[in-house]
Design a protein around this motif. Structure first.
Motif, PDB file in Angstrom:
ATOM      1  N   ALA A  37      19.382 -12.084   7.740  1.00  0.00           N
ATOM      2  CA  ALA A  37      18.430 -12.445   8.909  1.00  0.00           C
ATOM      3  C   ALA A  37      17.304 -12.297   8.749  1.00  0.00           C
ATOM      4  CB  ALA A  37      18.955 -12.085  10.290  1.00  0.00           C
ATOM      5  N   VAL A  38      16.669 -11.639   7.374  1.00  0.00           N
ATOM      6  CA  VAL A  38      15.452 -11.271   6.893  1.00  0.00           C
ATOM      7  C   VAL A  38      14.721 -12.467   6.150  1.00  0.00           C
ATOM      8  CG1 VAL A  38      14.163  -9.434   5.493  1.00  0.00           C
ATOM      9  CG2 VAL A  38      16.243  -8.895   6.874  1.00  0.00           C
ATOM     10  N   GLU A  39      13.497 -12.691   6.645  1.00  0.00           N
ATOM     11  CA  GLU A  39      12.468 -13.489   5.990  1.00  0.00           C
ATOM     12  C   GLU A  39      11.464 -12.338   5.382  1.00  0.00           C
ATOM     13  OE1 GLU A  39      10.669 -16.209   8.749  1.00  0.00           O
ATOM     14  OE2 GLU A  39       9.112 -14.426   9.462  1.00  0.00           O
ATOM     15  N   ILE A  40      10.888 -12.673   4.115  1.00  0.00           N
ATOM     16  CA  ILE A  40      10.123 -11.783   3.536  1.00  0.00           C
ATOM     17  C   ILE A  40       8.653 -12.579   3.673  1.00  0.00           C
ATOM     18  CG2 ILE A  40       9.248 -11.174   1.145  1.00  0.00           C
ATOM     19  CD1 ILE A  40      12.554 -11.983   0.640  1.00  0.00           C
ATOM     20  N   GLY A  41       7.635 -11.675   4.082  1.00  0.00           N
ATOM     21  CA  GLY A  41       6.321 -11.926   4.275  1.00  0.00           C
ATOM     22  C   GLY A  41       5.725 -12.055   3.063  1.00  0.00           C
ATOM     23  N   PRO A  67      16.384 -16.326  10.857  1.00  0.00           N
ATOM     24  CA  PRO A  67      15.639 -15.038  10.715  1.00  0.00           C
ATOM     25  C   PRO A  67      15.344 -14.422  11.816  1.00  0.00           C
ATOM     26  CG  PRO A  67      14.604 -17.022   9.421  1.00  0.00           C
ATOM     27  CD  PRO A  67      15.615 -17.382  10.226  1.00  0.00           C
ATOM     28  N   ARG A  68      15.737 -13.128  12.036  1.00  0.00           N
ATOM     29  CA  ARG A  68      15.477 -12.429  13.243  1.00  0.00           C
ATOM     30  C   ARG A  68      14.478 -11.214  12.902  1.00  0.00           C
ATOM     31  NH1 ARG A  68      20.667  -9.971  14.552  1.00  0.00           N
ATOM     32  NH2 ARG A  68      21.140 -10.470  12.485  1.00  0.00           N
ATOM     33  N   TYR A  69      14.456 -11.050  11.416  1.00  0.00           N
ATOM     34  CA  TYR A  69      13.484  -9.836  11.219  1.00  0.00           C
ATOM     35  C   TYR A  69      12.435 -10.185  10.107  1.00  0.00           C
ATOM     36  CZ  TYR A  69      17.486  -7.506  13.015  1.00  0.00           C
ATOM     37  OH  TYR A  69      18.715  -7.187  13.748  1.00  0.00           O
ATOM     38  N   ARG A  70      11.467  -9.573   9.858  1.00  0.00           N
ATOM     39  CA  ARG A  70      10.455 -10.047   8.880  1.00  0.00           C
ATOM     40  C   ARG A  70      10.322  -8.710   7.857  1.00  0.00           C
ATOM     41  NH1 ARG A  70       6.932 -11.320  11.739  1.00  0.00           N
ATOM     42  NH2 ARG A  70       5.695  -9.516  11.870  1.00  0.00           N
ATOM     43  N   LEU A  71      10.427  -8.824   6.796  1.00  0.00           N
ATOM     44  CA  LEU A  71       9.889  -7.839   5.761  1.00  0.00           C
ATOM     45  C   LEU A  71       8.658  -7.837   5.351  1.00  0.00           C
ATOM     46  CD1 LEU A  71      11.291  -5.194   4.250  1.00  0.00           C
ATOM     47  CD2 LEU A  71      11.959  -6.949   2.549  1.00  0.00           C
ATOM     48  N   GLU A  72       7.692  -6.734   5.614  1.00  0.00           N
ATOM     49  CA  GLU A  72       6.540  -6.702   5.083  1.00  0.00           C
ATOM     50  C   GLU A  72       6.277  -5.704   4.017  1.00  0.00           C
ATOM     51  OE1 GLU A  72       4.147  -6.021   8.637  1.00  0.00           O
ATOM     52  OE2 GLU A  72       4.682  -8.192   9.426  1.00  0.00           O
ATOM     53  N   VAL A  73       5.957  -6.006   3.146  1.00  0.00           N
ATOM     54  CA  VAL A  73       5.743  -5.274   1.977  1.00  0.00           C
ATOM     55  C   VAL A  73       4.087  -5.105   1.379  1.00  0.00           C
ATOM     56  CG1 VAL A  73       6.691  -4.625  -0.586  1.00  0.00           C
ATOM     57  CG2 VAL A  73       8.186  -6.100   1.095  1.00  0.00           C
ATOM     58  N   THR A  74       3.920  -4.047   1.056  1.00  0.00           N
ATOM     59  CA  THR A  74       2.618  -3.569   0.256  1.00  0.00           C
ATOM     60  C   THR A  74       2.899  -2.901  -0.822  1.00  0.00           C
ATOM     61  OG1 THR A  74       1.536  -3.374   2.555  1.00  0.00           O
ATOM     62  CG2 THR A  74       0.483  -2.448   0.801  1.00  0.00           C
ATOM     63  N   LEU A  75       2.530  -3.282  -2.036  1.00  0.00           N
ATOM     64  CA  LEU A  75       2.606  -2.893  -3.324  1.00  0.00           C
ATOM     65  C   LEU A  75       1.530  -2.218  -3.819  1.00  0.00           C
ATOM     66  CD1 LEU A  75       4.413  -5.604  -5.256  1.00  0.00           C
ATOM     67  CD2 LEU A  75       5.297  -3.750  -4.062  1.00  0.00           C
ATOM     68  N   ASP A  76       1.751  -0.823  -4.462  1.00  0.00           N
ATOM     69  CA  ASP A  76       0.871  -0.185  -5.395  1.00  0.00           C
ATOM     70  C   ASP A  76       1.150  -0.130  -6.860  1.00  0.00           C
ATOM     71  OD1 ASP A  76      -1.370   1.472  -6.168  1.00  0.00           O
ATOM     72  OD2 ASP A  76      -0.258   3.424  -5.461  1.00  0.00           O
ATOM     73  N   ASP A  77       0.442  -1.049  -7.452  1.00  0.00           N
ATOM     74  CA  ASP A  77       0.978  -1.080  -9.082  1.00  0.00           C
ATOM     75  C   ASP A  77      -0.262  -0.383 -10.017  1.00  0.00           C
ATOM     76  OD1 ASP A  77       1.898  -1.899 -11.447  1.00  0.00           O
ATOM     77  OD2 ASP A  77       1.076  -3.771 -11.468  1.00  0.00           O
ATOM     78  N   ARG A  78       0.166   0.489 -10.903  1.00  0.00           N
ATOM     79  CA  ARG A  78      -0.808   1.399 -11.588  1.00  0.00           C
ATOM     80  C   ARG A  78      -0.298   1.503 -12.971  1.00  0.00           C
ATOM     81  NH1 ARG A  78      -4.114   5.407  -7.970  1.00  0.00           N
ATOM     82  NH2 ARG A  78      -3.767   4.450  -6.041  1.00  0.00           N
ATOM     83  N   ILE A  79      -1.245   1.681 -13.890  1.00  0.00           N
ATOM     84  CA  ILE A  79      -0.928   1.945 -15.216  1.00  0.00           C
ATOM     85  C   ILE A  79      -1.932   3.111 -15.682  1.00  0.00           C
ATOM     86  CG2 ILE A  79      -1.145   1.262 -17.503  1.00  0.00           C
ATOM     87  CD1 ILE A  79      -0.623  -1.734 -16.462  1.00  0.00           C
ATOM     88  N   GLU A  80      -1.298   4.058 -16.007  1.00  0.00           N
ATOM     89  CA  GLU A  80      -1.969   5.495 -16.243  1.00  0.00           C
ATOM     90  C   GLU A  80      -1.890   5.640 -17.731  1.00  0.00           C
ATOM     91  OE1 GLU A  80      -2.219   8.316 -13.264  1.00  0.00           O
ATOM     92  OE2 GLU A  80      -0.546   7.434 -12.678  1.00  0.00           O
ATOM     93  N   GLY A  81      -2.787   5.888 -18.543  1.00  0.00           N
ATOM     94  CA  GLY A  81      -2.430   6.367 -19.980  1.00  0.00           C
ATOM     95  C   GLY A  81      -2.300   7.962 -20.096  1.00  0.00           C
ATOM     96  N   PHE A  82      -1.606   8.211 -21.076  1.00  0.00           N
ATOM     97  CA  PHE A  82      -1.333   9.794 -21.234  1.00  0.00           C
ATOM     98  C   PHE A  82      -0.804   9.701 -22.616  1.00  0.00           C
ATOM     99  CE2 PHE A  82       2.885   8.446 -19.929  1.00  0.00           C
ATOM    100  CZ  PHE A  82       3.780   9.094 -20.572  1.00  0.00           C
ATOM    101  N   GLY A  83      -0.638  10.765 -23.503  1.00  0.00           N
ATOM    102  CA  GLY A  83      -0.207  10.804 -24.841  1.00  0.00           C
ATOM    103  C   GLY A  83      -1.642  10.513 -25.842  1.00  0.00           C
ATOM    104  N   VAL A  84      -2.606  11.257 -25.624  1.00  0.00           N
ATOM    105  CA  VAL A  84      -3.852  10.786 -26.174  1.00  0.00           C
ATOM    106  C   VAL A  84      -3.834  11.464 -27.718  1.00  0.00           C
ATOM    107  CG1 VAL A  84      -6.307  11.174 -25.988  1.00  0.00           C
ATOM    108  CG2 VAL A  84      -4.919  10.936 -24.115  1.00  0.00           C
TER     109      VAL A  84
END
Length: 181
Positions: A37-41, A67-84
């Motif tokens: 019963a979940v819809e995705i925002g 649907p009785r529920y809504r799924l709200e999602v906020t993403l944080d996508d990062r790429i960090e360099g290391f191994g210099v």
């Protein structure tokens, strides 16, 4: 062969006695009813497109209730360099995908579950820029699958616990992000 079968029967009996039971249960389990019963925002960006698809695949497999529920999602996508290296060139990257998600009732807008999920992956930086970009994209695809699994498991766990609370307490409290599997 008979010993192995007998040992398996004994182990199954012991496990059922300890209170373990499947999270998703049968067709009438609270987890299956809630997940169905979940819809995705909407989730913006490429990572959002992949996440929405992964979540739809998992939630759509459970069922298709109204649907009785809504799924709200906020993403944080990062790429960090290391191994210099000595010449300051990056040889390794870490791609991190974090999701803050809320399960909200459609009728009242009440937040039932507010939690986070996340994962990260290492990416080798090679001399071919195309190969590095392909590896970063592949890592994002894997990460969205892993984070989607975490989100669905958290919602199923919430639904199961809520049903157990309602059996003894008619007014369950909303759940905050206290346990991340």
């Amino acid at each position: 062969m008979i010993r192995i079968a007998a040992l398996g029967l004994v182990l199954m009996t012991l496990l059922s006695a300890c209170g373990l039971r499947p999270l998703y249960g049968g067709a009438e389990s609270p987890a299956r009813q809630t997940l169905g019963a979940v819809e995705i925002g909407g989730i913006p960006g490429r990572a959002g497109y992949l996440m929405r698809g992964a979540l739809a695949q998992r939630l759509g497999a459970v069922g298709s209730e109204t649907p009785r529920y809504r799924l709200e999602v906020t993403l944080d996508d990062r790429i960090e360099g290391f191994g210099v290296r000595a010449d300051n060139a990056v040889t390794r990257e870490r791609r991190t995908l974090r999701a803050r998600f809320q399960l909200v009732t459609i009728d009242r807008g009440t937040v039932l579950l507010d939690a986070t999920a996340g994962s990260d992956a290492g990416v080798d930086v090679v001399s071919s820029e195309y190969a590095t970009i392909a590896a970063e994209d592949s890592a994002l695809e894997r990460l969205t699958e892993q984070v989607a699994d975490q989100i669905v498991a958290r919602i199923a766990l919430y639904a199961t616990r809520r049903a157990e609370q309602q059996a003894g307490n008619p007014a369950p409290e909303p759940v905050a992000d206290t346990e991340l599997p």
